[in-house]
Design a protein around this motif. Structure first.
Motif, short mmCIF file in Angstrom:
data_model
loop_
_atom_site.label_atom_id
_atom_site.label_comp_id
_atom_site.label_asym_id
_atom_site.label_seq_id
_atom_site.Cartn_x
_atom_site.Cartn_y
_atom_site.Cartn_z
N PHE A 31 -50.98 0.29 -21.13
CA PHE A 31 -49.91 1.29 -21.19
C PHE A 31 -48.60 0.66 -20.75
N GLY A 32 -47.61 0.70 -21.64
CA GLY A 32 -46.30 0.15 -21.32
C GLY A 32 -45.36 1.22 -20.80
N ILE A 33 -44.61 0.91 -19.76
CA ILE A 33 -43.72 1.89 -19.16
C ILE A 33 -42.45 1.20 -18.65
N HIS A 34 -41.34 1.92 -18.75
CA HIS A 34 -40.07 1.44 -18.19
C HIS A 34 -39.76 2.32 -16.98
N PRO A 35 -40.04 1.85 -15.77
CA PRO A 35 -39.91 2.69 -14.57
C PRO A 35 -38.51 3.24 -14.34
N GLU A 36 -37.47 2.58 -14.88
CA GLU A 36 -36.12 3.09 -14.69
C GLU A 36 -35.92 4.43 -15.39
N GLY A 37 -36.76 4.73 -16.38
CA GLY A 37 -36.71 6.02 -17.04
C GLY A 37 -35.71 6.12 -18.17
N THR A 38 -34.71 5.28 -18.18
CA THR A 38 -33.71 5.25 -19.23
C THR A 38 -33.09 3.86 -19.28
N ARG A 39 -32.37 3.57 -20.34
CA ARG A 39 -31.77 2.24 -20.46
C ARG A 39 -30.68 2.02 -19.42
N SER A 40 -30.61 0.80 -18.92
CA SER A 40 -29.56 0.43 -17.97
C SER A 40 -28.19 0.58 -18.63
N PRO A 41 -27.24 1.24 -17.95
CA PRO A 41 -25.91 1.42 -18.55
C PRO A 41 -25.04 0.17 -18.50
N ASP A 42 -25.41 -0.81 -17.67
CA ASP A 42 -24.52 -1.96 -17.48
C ASP A 42 -25.25 -3.29 -17.31
N GLY A 43 -26.53 -3.33 -17.67
CA GLY A 43 -27.28 -4.59 -17.57
C GLY A 43 -27.90 -4.87 -16.23
N ARG A 44 -27.64 -4.02 -15.24
CA ARG A 44 -28.25 -4.19 -13.92
C ARG A 44 -29.59 -3.45 -13.88
N LEU A 45 -30.40 -3.78 -12.88
CA LEU A 45 -31.71 -3.15 -12.72
C LEU A 45 -31.60 -2.00 -11.74
N TYR A 46 -32.10 -0.83 -12.16
CA TYR A 46 -31.96 0.36 -11.33
C TYR A 46 -33.29 0.80 -10.71
N ARG A 47 -33.19 1.71 -9.78
CA ARG A 47 -34.33 2.21 -9.02
C ARG A 47 -35.42 2.77 -9.95
N GLY A 48 -36.68 2.45 -9.64
CA GLY A 48 -37.79 2.90 -10.47
C GLY A 48 -38.28 4.29 -10.11
N ARG A 49 -38.76 5.01 -11.08
CA ARG A 49 -39.38 6.32 -10.88
C ARG A 49 -40.82 6.13 -10.41
#
Length: 223
Positions: free
Chosen positions: A113-131
């Motif tokens: 199962f593939g998942i992107h924990p950020e929940g949405t695409r990064s707005p600026d190329g940085r890595l954001y907090r995971g859900r």
């Protein structure tokens, strides 16, 4: 058979056009349930994950992707189903629960199962907090979590651009993370946050991204 054909054709096309540099694919277990947790830079991220992994990879997608009518709608639906997308209405009142239940079912069936924990695409190329839904799935099923990093996929098709650019991209996988020490604690919010943060730390190391300790949705709203 359609899925195998799609993967063969698209995989060959992507290898020729984007020459993905894959590192650490040997870290993905050959059998049993696995969670692939990757950063999210572009629409094509799930597609690249699906095509560079030998095992079939399933991921959640918007139900609107497969609800179109006519020939175009059927072709679009066939494409997304062929590359492993499971349609879920994520915008409804119970969208988050439906997505988690779908992931839970797939993992209980021994799938990837593939998942992107950020929940949405990064707005600026940085890595954001995971859900923390990622952690809930890992603790509920005992599935190992393989951190993944997509490199430069955001440069292929920046926001507002209709046609993709032909650029080299990378996909890196880290060693599986075992969270069996937290068995039975999937309702403890502090444990869920600790597990999620550990995964995101590994993704950060693989991707080289700057980490921002807020949700990407909040950053987008502020912008």
């Amino acid at each position: 058979m359609f899925r195998i054909l799609m993967k063969a054709l698209l995989g060959s096309l992507l290898r020729v056009l984007f020459r993905p540099q894959v590192e650490g694919a040997e870290h993905i277990p050959a059998e049993g349930p696995v969670i692939l947790a990757g950063n999210h830079l572009a629409f094509s991220d799930s597609l690249f994950l699906t095509l560079v992994v030998k095992r079939p990879v399933y991921f959640i997608g918007k139900s609107e992707y497969v609800s179109g009518r006519g020939l175009k709608g059927r072709l679009k639906a066939g494409f997304f189903r062929g590359v492993g997308m499971i349609p879920v209405d994520r915008d409804g009142a119970h969208g988050g629960v439906a997505a988690l239940n779908t992931g839970l079912r797939l993992l209980q069936e021994g799938k990837v199962f593939g998942i992107h924990p950020e929940g949405t695409r990064s707005p600026d190329g940085r890595l954001y907090r995971g859900r923390t839904g990622l952690a809930r799935l890992a603790l509920s099923t005992g599935a190992p979590v393989v951190p993944a990093a997509l490199i430069d996929t955001d440069r292929i098709q920046p926001a507002g651009k209709k046609l993709p650019r032909i650029l080299k991209v990378g996909v890196r996988f880290g060693k599986p993370l075992d969270f069996s020490r937290y068995e039975g604690m999937e309702r403890d919010r502090y444990v869920l946050r600790a597990v999620t943060d550990e995964v995101m730390h590994e993704v950060m190391l693989l991707s080289g991204q700057e980490y921002v300790d807020i949700y990407a949705t909040k950053a987008k709203a502020a912008a």
